[in-house]
Write a protein that holds these residues in place. Structure first.
Motif, short mmCIF file in Angstrom:
data_model
loop_
_atom_site.label_atom_id
_atom_site.label_comp_id
_atom_site.label_asym_id
_atom_site.label_seq_id
_atom_site.Cartn_x
_atom_site.Cartn_y
_atom_site.Cartn_z
N CYS A 130 -21.77 -22.07 -21.30
CA CYS A 130 -22.90 -22.21 -21.05
C CYS A 130 -23.63 -21.80 -20.41
CB CYS A 130 -22.69 -23.71 -20.13
SG CYS A 130 -21.87 -25.61 -21.07
N LYS A 131 -23.26 -20.61 -19.51
CA LYS A 131 -23.83 -19.85 -18.55
C LYS A 131 -25.05 -18.76 -19.26
CE LYS A 131 -22.09 -20.24 -14.41
NZ LYS A 131 -21.10 -19.36 -13.24
N ILE A 132 -23.90 -17.90 -20.74
CA ILE A 132 -24.53 -17.33 -21.55
C ILE A 132 -25.82 -17.99 -22.22
CG2 ILE A 132 -24.31 -16.13 -23.10
CD1 ILE A 132 -21.16 -15.59 -21.76
N ARG A 133 -25.95 -18.60 -22.69
CA ARG A 133 -26.63 -19.74 -23.31
C ARG A 133 -27.67 -20.24 -23.14
NH1 ARG A 133 -23.10 -23.93 -27.13
NH2 ARG A 133 -22.02 -22.76 -28.09
N TRP A 134 -27.76 -20.69 -21.61
CA TRP A 134 -29.21 -20.72 -20.54
C TRP A 134 -29.29 -19.53 -19.96
CZ3 TRP A 134 -31.49 -24.74 -19.39
CH2 TRP A 134 -31.95 -24.97 -18.46
N LYS A 135 -29.06 -17.89 -20.81
CA LYS A 135 -29.93 -17.61 -20.25
C LYS A 135 -30.99 -16.86 -21.38
CE LYS A 135 -28.67 -15.52 -16.67
NZ LYS A 135 -29.06 -14.93 -15.52
N ILE A 136 -30.47 -17.60 -22.75
CA ILE A 136 -31.40 -18.02 -23.91
C ILE A 136 -32.83 -18.54 -23.68
CG2 ILE A 136 -31.89 -18.69 -26.35
CD1 ILE A 136 -28.29 -17.62 -26.60
N GLU A 137 -32.12 -19.97 -23.01
CA GLU A 137 -33.27 -20.67 -22.42
C GLU A 137 -34.37 -20.47 -21.49
OE1 GLU A 137 -33.55 -23.28 -24.16
OE2 GLU A 137 -31.75 -23.53 -25.35
N GLU A 138 -33.90 -19.62 -20.67
CA GLU A 138 -34.55 -18.82 -19.58
C GLU A 138 -36.00 -18.18 -19.95
OE1 GLU A 138 -31.92 -16.65 -17.14
OE2 GLU A 138 -31.97 -18.72 -15.62
N PHE A 139 -35.48 -17.06 -20.95
CA PHE A 139 -35.96 -15.83 -22.21
C PHE A 139 -37.30 -17.07 -22.32
CE2 PHE A 139 -37.10 -14.13 -26.17
CZ PHE A 139 -37.29 -13.16 -26.07
N HIS A 140 -36.33 -17.87 -23.32
CA HIS A 140 -37.85 -18.86 -23.76
C HIS A 140 -38.91 -19.06 -23.04
CE1 HIS A 140 -35.37 -19.82 -27.65
NE2 HIS A 140 -35.94 -18.16 -27.36
N ARG A 141 -38.87 -19.79 -21.97
CA ARG A 141 -39.00 -19.79 -20.85
C ARG A 141 -40.35 -19.30 -20.28
NH1 ARG A 141 -35.99 -22.69 -16.16
NH2 ARG A 141 -36.01 -20.60 -15.59
N GLU A 142 -39.42 -17.94 -19.79
CA GLU A 142 -40.82 -17.06 -19.60
C GLU A 142 -41.57 -16.12 -19.99
OE1 GLU A 142 -36.37 -16.03 -15.90
OE2 GLU A 142 -37.81 -14.66 -18.08
N ILE A 143 -40.99 -16.36 -21.94
CA ILE A 143 -41.70 -15.61 -22.34
C ILE A 143 -42.86 -16.42 -22.64
CG2 ILE A 143 -40.61 -15.90 -24.44
CD1 ILE A 143 -40.99 -13.35 -25.33
N LYS A 144 -42.86 -17.52 -22.60
CA LYS A 144 -43.68 -18.49 -23.01
C LYS A 144 -44.63 -18.86 -21.84
CE LYS A 144 -41.15 -22.28 -24.89
NZ LYS A 144 -41.50 -23.09 -25.72
N GLN A 145 -44.75 -18.95 -20.63
CA GLN A 145 -44.92 -18.35 -19.41
C GLN A 145 -45.87 -17.24 -19.22
OE1 GLN A 145 -42.54 -20.39 -16.63
NE2 GLN A 145 -42.68 -22.60 -17.82
N LEU A 146 -45.01 -16.34 -19.37
CA LEU A 146 -46.00 -15.26 -18.67
C LEU A 146 -46.53 -14.35 -19.78
CD1 LEU A 146 -42.94 -14.68 -16.43
CD2 LEU A 146 -44.74 -15.47 -15.66
N THR A 147 -46.42 -14.55 -20.75
CA THR A 147 -46.49 -13.38 -21.62
C THR A 147 -48.03 -13.85 -22.94
OG1 THR A 147 -45.26 -13.56 -23.65
CG2 THR A 147 -44.71 -12.44 -22.16
N GLY A 148 -48.29 -15.09 -22.84
CA GLY A 148 -49.26 -16.00 -24.33
C GLY A 148 -48.47 -15.51 -25.71
#
Length: 211
Positions: A130-148
């Motif tokens: 679950c921790k490994i899969r959560w990294k994918i969720e963090e990536f989606h959140r960060e790239i949407k919130q910070l890169t436009g």
């Protein structure tokens, strides 16, 4: 539902609650969230079914025309929300089995993890996955919130790919800077903006003209 059916439903819910309290070591605060989630999903499913045919009919009528709309947009206009095909409450398949793991995160928080891997018996292994899969969720959140990445207005596929690639390069650069400086990726982005605004206040690069 008739008054009699509502009374029977209420009796069934109370019986289920009593069963959970008596035959498990769960507190009401621990099972209330998943149970209420299922009840809400069933309510949403019932309401959406009332408009489903009308939503589909309008979608097919407008499809291919200048007035074409996404089915989600039509659903929101008519029903107030959109329920994707994979989301409706259809009841759990009778023969489908899963393993359910209870994880005590802290004294005030308990998580539940379900998996269809029936051979899995280790809570620690399930948590690591679950921790490994959560990294994918963090990536989606960060790239949407910070890169436009969501704000590309291009219609051509090549231009869209270029925009996505540029956004990913920005994310990679921010992650590298965060690792080098010991800051979070959000702090790095905020500092960039803060430093730029401070510099512009001191020495504006765009002159202002009073009309």
């Amino acid at each position: 539902m008739t008054p009699e059916e509502l009374k029977q439903l209420e009796a069934n819910l109370w019986q289920s609650t009593d069963t959970l309290r008596a035959n498990s070591d769960l507190k009401s605060s621990e099972y209330s969230t998943p149970v209420m989630g299922l009840i809400f999903l069933k309510f949403a499913d019932n309401k959406y079914r009332q408009y489903a045919a009308e939503i589909q009919q309008e979608y097919e009528a407008l499809k291919g025309t200048r007035r074409e709309k996404a089915i989600a947009e039509i659903a929101i206009e008519k029903c107030g929300f959109y329920l994707p095909d994979h989301a409706p409450f259809k009841g759990f398949p009778a023969q489908k089995k899963v393993n359910l793991f209870r994880v005590a995160v802290s004294t005030n928080r308990t998580d539940y993890i379900a998996t269809n891997d029936l051979s899995q018996s280790s809570t620690d292994v399930v948590q690591e996955v679950c921790k490994i899969r959560w990294k994918i969720e963090e990536f989606h959140r960060e790239i949407k919130q910070l890169t436009g990445i969501e704000y590309c207005q291009c219609r051509q596929a090549r231009l869209q790919r270029n925009h996505i690639a540029c956004a990913m390069l920005v994310w990679i650069r921010l992650k590298n800077l965060a690792a080098q400086t010991g800051q979070t990726i959000y702090q790095i982005k905020h500092n960039f903006l803060s430093n730029y605004l401070i510099q512009q206040r001191k020495r504006p690069s765009i002159p202002m003209c009073l009309l």
